[in-house]
Design an enzyme around this catalytic site. Structure first.
Site, short mmCIF file in Angstrom:
data_model
loop_
_atom_site.label_atom_id
_atom_site.label_comp_id
_atom_site.label_asym_id
_atom_site.label_seq_id
_atom_site.Cartn_x
_atom_site.Cartn_y
_atom_site.Cartn_z
N THR A 135 35.40 32.94 11.93
CA THR A 135 34.54 33.81 12.74
C THR A 135 34.82 33.36 14.17
O THR A 135 34.25 32.38 14.65
CB THR A 135 33.06 33.64 12.38
OG1 THR A 135 32.86 34.02 11.01
CG2 THR A 135 32.18 34.52 13.27
N PRO A 136 35.75 34.04 14.86
CA PRO A 136 36.42 33.45 16.04
C PRO A 136 35.61 33.50 17.33
O PRO A 136 35.92 34.25 18.26
CB PRO A 136 37.69 34.28 16.15
CG PRO A 136 37.30 35.63 15.62
CD PRO A 136 36.30 35.37 14.53
N CYS A 137 34.59 32.65 17.42
CA CYS A 137 33.81 32.59 18.66
C CYS A 137 34.66 32.05 19.81
O CYS A 137 34.28 32.20 20.98
CB CYS A 137 32.54 31.78 18.47
SG CYS A 137 32.77 30.17 17.72
N HIS A 138 35.82 31.45 19.50
CA HIS A 138 36.70 30.97 20.58
C HIS A 138 37.32 32.14 21.35
O HIS A 138 37.84 31.95 22.45
CB HIS A 138 37.80 30.07 20.01
CG HIS A 138 38.72 30.74 19.03
ND1 HIS A 138 38.42 30.87 17.70
CD2 HIS A 138 39.94 31.32 19.20
CE1 HIS A 138 39.41 31.49 17.07
NE2 HIS A 138 40.35 31.78 17.96
#
Length: 386
Positions: free
Chosen positions: A351-354
Site C-alpha cells: 500500500t504505497p504511501c511512499h
C-alpha cells in the site's frame, strides 16, 4: 542422542538445535519418542519431527514425502498397523512441509475413519488450515461431522478448522457452520487443550469460533548494496502487516497493532503463509515486479481503508500529493487527514504511501524515515521505463 533431543525439546530450541535435528538419527529418535503421549513433551516431539523433516528436506528433496509414506505404510494391514500416534506425526510433517506434502491431504483426512487417529488428524488439518489452507479446502466433508460429536477435543478442533477456513479468501463457500449449530456452539463452554506455538493452550469450544491466527515472518531484501529488514504478517484473509525496521521492534509493534485490530488473535511466527508476499517483494526489489497481486486484509477505519485503497491505485513510478489523494477520496479539504491515514498504514510498500509527496513534490512524512522513502521512489523511477 536422546539426551540432546530431550534438551532441545525442553527449551524448544529449534534454531540452536538445527544441526542435531538435521541428523537421521534424530528423526529415528523423535519417531521413538512419540510412541508415548506424555503431555507437553510429546507434542514438542511431534513439532520437532516436522521441523527436522523440513531441515533434512532442504538437503535431500523428497525426504519429507518419503517419511510420510513410511508412516502411511506402517498403518496398513501388511505392516501390522503398529504406528503409534502416526496421525499427529503426519500432520506435523505436512504442516512444516506444506508445498512438498500438501498432496497427502485426502490420505490424512481419511485416517479420521479410525477413532484412535481422529485427534491427530484434526490437529494436523487445523495446523494446515493455518499455514496452507489450500490443502484443507477439498476435505470439508471429512471435518464437518466432527462439529457435533460428543468429544470436546474433536469438536473444538473441527470448530477452529472451520473458523480458519471460513476466513480463507479462496475457500469454498461450504466452510460455513449452519446457523442453528453455530448458536449452540456459541454457548459451548466445554474445555480442551490444543498444542500451538510450543504450549498446550486451554480454550473453550465457543472461543474457537472466532479465534484468528496472524502469522508473521521477518526477512532481509537486497536493493543494490542496501539491505532492507522487513516484517510481514498475514491473516487467513490476506496480508495485513508490512513494516520496515529492526525485527525485534517491528514484532513488538505488530503485536501491539494486533491487540487493537485483531483482539484475541494468536500471533505466531511462520514463513509459509507469507511465502507469496516474500517472493513478490524479492521481485520488486530486483526491479522485475511493478504490481503486487496478493490478497490484502486492510484493517482500519472506513476513511483509512478508503485512502489506502486509493494509494494502491497510484501507478508504479508515479506520485500524488496529499491534496490530490484527498480530492480523489472525496475530501478536498483533508490533506492532513490523508497524512494521518498514511501514518497509520499497516502495509507499507504494497500500500504505497511512499508515493505520496508534498504539494511542491517535497519528500515529507514516512514512518521508517525519509531515506527509505527516497530509496523506494528511486528504485521505481529507475525501472518504470523498462
Amino acid at each position: 542422542m536422546q539426551k540432546k533431543l530431550e534438551s532441545i525439546l525442553l527449551k524448544r530450541d529449534w534454531s540452536g538445535g538445527r544441526e542435531i535435528l538435521r541428523e537421521k538419527d534424530s528423526i529415528r529418535g523423535l519417531m521413538s519418542r512419540i510412541y508415548v503421549k506424555d503431555g507437553l513433551m510429546f507434542w514438542r516431539a511431534i513439532e520437532a519431527l516436522g521441523v527436522a523433516a523440513a531441515l533434512v528436506e532442504e538437503q535431500n528433496k523428497g525426504y519429507a514425502a518419503e517419511l510420510i509414506r513410511r508412516y502411511f505404510w506402517s498403518l496398513n494391514d501388511e505392516s501390522g498397523g503398529t504406528a503409534w500416534n502416526a496421525s499427529e506425526a503426519i500432520g506435523s510433517i505436512m504442516a512444516h512441509n506444506p508445498k512438498e506434502c500438501g498432496h497427502f491431504n485426502w490420505q490424512l483426512a481419511n485416517l479420521s475413519d479410525d477413532e484412535s487417529l481422529q485427534v491427530g488428524v484434526l490437529w494436523g488439518l487445523c495446523n494446515l488450515a493455518i499455514v496452507f489452507p489450500k490443502a484443507v479446502d477439498p476435505v470439508f466433508e471429512k471435518v464437518c461431522p466432527f462439529l457435533s460429536v460428543e468429544n470436546a477435543e474433536l469438536r473444538g478442533l473441527a470448530v477452529w478448522t472451520f473458523s480458519l477456513m471460513e476466513n480463507y479468501a479462496q475457500a469454498k463457500e461450504m466452510w460455513v457452520i449452519p446457523e442453528d449449530l453455530k448458536k449452540r456452539l456459541e454457548q459451548d463452554h466445554s474445555m480442551l487443550e490444543i498444542y500451538i506455538d510450543g504450549e498446550l493452550l486451554p480454550f473453550k469450544v465457543s472461543e474457537l469460533l472466532k479465534k484468528e491466527v496472524i502469522t508473521f515472518y521477518t526477512k532481509e531484501f537486497q536493493q543494490g548494496d542496501f539491505t532492507w529488514s522487513i516484517c510481514v504478517a498475514s491473516s487467513q484473509r490476506g496480508l495485513c502487516w508490512l513494516s520496515i525496521g529492526n525485527p525485534g521492534t517491528e514484532e513488538s509493534e505488530l503485536r501491539a497493532w494486533a491487540k487493537k485490530q485483531a483482539p484475541g488473535a494468536l500471533v505466531l511466527w511462520g514463513m509459509h503463509p507469507n511465502c507469496e508476499v516474500i517472493t513478490q517483494l524479492t521481485e520488486y526489489f530486483a526491479g522485475s515486479r511493478q504490481e503486487f497481486t496478493i490478497p490484502i486484509d486492510s484493517r482500519g477505519t472506513p476513511f483509512q481503508r478508503k485512502v489506502w485503497e486509493e494509494l494502491r491505485r497510484i501507478p508504479y513510478g508515479e506520485t500524488l500529493s496529499y491534496g490530490e489523494v484527498a480530492r480523489n477520496v472525496g475530501n478536498p479539504k483533508g490533506p492532513r487527514a490523508v497524512g494521518m491515514a498514511n501514518n497509520r498504514n499497516p502495509i507499507g510498500i504494497i500500500t504505497p504511501c511512499h508515493r505520496v509527496v508534498g504539494k511542491s513534490g517535497d519528500l515529507v512524512g514516512y514512518a521508517s524515515g525519509l531515506d527509505h522513502k527516497e530509496r523506494l521512489l528511486s528504485l521505481e523511477a529507475s525501472h518504470c521505463q523498462e
